[in-house]
Design a protein around this motif. Structure first.
Motif, short mmCIF file in Angstrom:
data_model
loop_
_atom_site.label_atom_id
_atom_site.label_comp_id
_atom_site.label_asym_id
_atom_site.label_seq_id
_atom_site.Cartn_x
_atom_site.Cartn_y
_atom_site.Cartn_z
N GLU A 39 47.38 20.56 131.49
CA GLU A 39 46.76 20.01 132.70
C GLU A 39 46.99 20.97 133.86
OE1 GLU A 39 44.81 17.22 132.95
OE2 GLU A 39 44.95 17.37 130.78
N THR A 40 46.01 21.82 134.12
CA THR A 40 46.18 22.85 135.15
C THR A 40 45.14 22.70 136.27
OG1 THR A 40 44.84 24.39 133.84
CG2 THR A 40 47.25 24.50 133.58
N GLY A 41 44.77 21.45 136.56
CA GLY A 41 43.86 21.22 137.68
C GLY A 41 44.53 21.57 138.99
N GLU A 42 43.73 21.81 140.02
CA GLU A 42 44.26 22.29 141.29
C GLU A 42 45.28 21.33 141.90
OE1 GLU A 42 42.66 23.96 145.62
OE2 GLU A 42 41.26 23.61 143.98
N ASP A 43 44.98 20.03 141.91
CA ASP A 43 45.90 19.07 142.51
C ASP A 43 47.27 19.10 141.85
OD1 ASP A 43 43.99 18.29 144.29
OD2 ASP A 43 43.45 16.44 143.24
N ILE A 44 47.26 19.15 140.52
CA ILE A 44 48.52 19.11 139.77
C ILE A 44 49.35 20.37 140.01
CG2 ILE A 44 49.52 19.14 137.45
CD1 ILE A 44 47.31 17.21 136.59
N VAL A 45 48.72 21.53 139.90
CA VAL A 45 49.47 22.80 140.04
C VAL A 45 49.97 22.97 141.48
CG1 VAL A 45 49.37 25.30 139.79
CG2 VAL A 45 48.15 23.85 138.17
N VAL A 46 49.12 22.63 142.44
CA VAL A 46 49.52 22.79 143.85
C VAL A 46 50.65 21.82 144.20
CG1 VAL A 46 48.76 22.52 146.23
CG2 VAL A 46 47.31 23.71 144.58
N THR A 47 50.58 20.59 143.70
CA THR A 47 51.67 19.64 143.94
C THR A 47 52.96 20.13 143.31
OG1 THR A 47 50.07 17.81 143.95
CG2 THR A 47 52.38 17.23 143.73
N ALA A 48 52.86 20.71 142.10
CA ALA A 48 54.04 21.27 141.45
C ALA A 48 54.63 22.41 142.27
CB ALA A 48 53.67 21.77 140.05
N LEU A 49 53.77 23.27 142.83
CA LEU A 49 54.25 24.37 143.66
C LEU A 49 54.98 23.84 144.89
CD1 LEU A 49 54.48 27.31 144.54
CD2 LEU A 49 52.15 27.15 145.47
N SER A 50 54.43 22.82 145.52
CA SER A 50 55.08 22.27 146.72
C SER A 50 56.46 21.70 146.36
CB SER A 50 54.20 21.20 147.36
OG SER A 50 54.18 20.00 146.60
N CYS A 51 56.56 21.02 145.22
CA CYS A 51 57.86 20.47 144.80
C CYS A 51 58.85 21.59 144.51
CB CYS A 51 57.69 19.60 143.56
SG CYS A 51 56.85 18.02 143.85
N ALA A 52 58.39 22.62 143.81
CA ALA A 52 59.27 23.75 143.49
C ALA A 52 59.78 24.43 144.75
CB ALA A 52 58.52 24.76 142.61
N LEU A 53 58.92 24.54 145.77
CA LEU A 53 59.34 25.18 147.02
C LEU A 53 60.33 24.30 147.78
CD1 LEU A 53 55.96 26.72 148.23
CD2 LEU A 53 57.96 27.92 147.33
N HIS A 54 60.11 22.98 147.77
CA HIS A 54 61.06 22.09 148.42
C HIS A 54 62.44 22.20 147.76
CE1 HIS A 54 57.64 19.86 150.33
NE2 HIS A 54 58.55 19.73 151.28
N GLU A 56 63.46 24.90 146.20
CA GLU A 56 63.79 26.33 146.15
C GLU A 56 63.95 26.81 144.72
OE1 GLU A 56 66.96 27.39 148.78
OE2 GLU A 56 66.05 26.44 150.51
N ASN A 57 63.10 26.30 143.83
CA ASN A 57 63.06 26.77 142.45
C ASN A 57 62.02 27.89 142.38
OD1 ASN A 57 62.61 27.17 139.67
ND2 ASN A 57 63.11 25.03 139.21
N TRP A 58 62.46 29.10 142.69
CA TRP A 58 61.53 30.22 142.85
C TRP A 58 60.91 30.65 141.53
CZ3 TRP A 58 59.99 30.83 147.57
CH2 TRP A 58 60.84 30.47 148.62
N GLU A 59 61.64 30.46 140.44
CA GLU A 59 61.10 30.87 139.13
C GLU A 59 59.86 30.03 138.77
OE1 GLU A 59 62.48 31.31 134.44
OE2 GLU A 59 63.95 30.76 135.97
N LEU A 60 59.99 28.71 138.89
CA LEU A 60 58.84 27.86 138.59
C LEU A 60 57.75 28.06 139.64
CD1 LEU A 60 60.23 24.41 137.40
CD2 LEU A 60 59.00 26.13 136.07
N ALA A 61 58.14 28.21 140.90
CA ALA A 61 57.15 28.43 141.96
C ALA A 61 56.31 29.66 141.67
CB ALA A 61 57.86 28.58 143.31
N SER A 62 56.95 30.72 141.18
CA SER A 62 56.22 31.94 140.85
C SER A 62 55.20 31.70 139.74
CB SER A 62 57.21 33.02 140.41
OG SER A 62 56.53 34.20 140.02
#
Length: 278
Positions: A39-54, A56-62
């Motif tokens: 599931e790589t739709g925009e909403d899902i991936v972008v929400t995951a990025l925001s969580c990773a940044l909150h 500070e999980n830089w590996e997943l954020a990358s």
């Protein structure tokens, strides 16, 4: 709808609730599982990025950034979090590129612009922060929520006259059942010294949310500012009758008494001074 599709949808809805509550550590594993399942739709991936940044999980954020850029996602949230990621990694050039794109493409989204302003100040871009606030103030709009964003920007820029004007216009356009924003509009008016308009707005809120402590106390403060102590005491008495346990009533009553005492003390001082001069 197939069971697996329903599972994915309900999982994402649950994730959204977790994110709204700031529970990023619980949301991220669920999002990552959805992504690894394809599931790589925009909403899902972008929400995951925001969580990773909150978190500070830089590996997943990358990993999520690579997915966003590969799929060329360019929605406002995607561009915002890309900018946040690059600024956080110290890549100012890439961060500024994403930021310029979102500012150009979504130049009239006041809520997004406020988010951008807050992000800029977090990274120490003070000059750019003030520039974004000025952008917010010049947008032509009659939308109540955008007007409140503009009032907030004007207030931050210490332009109380325009802040009050925007807040008052917003208050007249807001749904009467919107407690939070109605109270905020009234509080901006009060901060700007527009006690008459603030009182009017607090009263609208009190009519819709009878006995709400914030609106009652706002009315009392405005009445004290106008020197109408009798009306302030009557408002407190009415509120106490409806709900004796309403928070803040005793403190408000003391404030009325103190304000009245100041007037009496000042009048006594003036009388003594006049007598001395005679």
């Amino acid at each position: 709808m197939f069971g697996f599709e329903l599972f994915k949808q309900t999982t994402y809805l649950h994730v959204c609730r977790l994110v709204e509550e700031g529970r990023y550590g619980e949301a991220l594993p669920l999002l990552h599982k959805l992504i690894t399942d394809g599931e790589t739709g925009e909403d899902i991936v972008v929400t995951a990025l925001s969580c990773a940044l909150h978190l500070e999980n830089w590996e997943l954020a990358s990993d999520y950034v690579k997915q966003i850029e590969k799929n060329e996602y360019d929605g406002p949230d995607a561009l915002f979090w890309l900018a946040d990621y690059y600024f956080g990694r110290g890549d100012t050039v890439a961060g500024q590129k994403a930021l310029n794109t979102v500012l150009k493409t979504y130049s009239e989204d006041t809520c997004l612009l406020w988010d951008i302003a807050d992000m800029l100040t977090d990274y120490g871009f003070d000059e750019e922060y003030w520039e974004v606030l000025r952008k917010i103030t010049v947008i032509k709009t009659r939308d109540a929520y955008q007007l409140l964003d503009q009032a907030d920007a004007f207030l931050t820029l210490e332009n109380r006259h325009d802040a009050a004007a925007k807040a008052y216009e917003a208050a007249r356009r807001l749904p009467k059942d919107n407690r939070y924003d109605l109270f905020y509009a009234a509080s901006v008016l009060e901060q700007c010294g527009e006690t008459r308009k603030a009182l009017e707005t607090y009263q609208i809120g009190n009519d819709s949310f009878t006995g709400d402590a914030d609106f009652v106390l706002g009315i009392v403060r405005c009445l004290i500012s106008q020197g109408d102590f009798a009306a302030a005491e009557a408002e407190l008495s009415s509120a106490r009758t409806q709900n004796p346990d309403l928070p803040g009533l005793d403190a408000a009553a003391r404030a009325v008494a103190k304000a009245k005492r100041k007037i009496v003390d000042f009048q006594s001082y003036r009388k003594r001074k006049d007598n001395q001069e005679e």
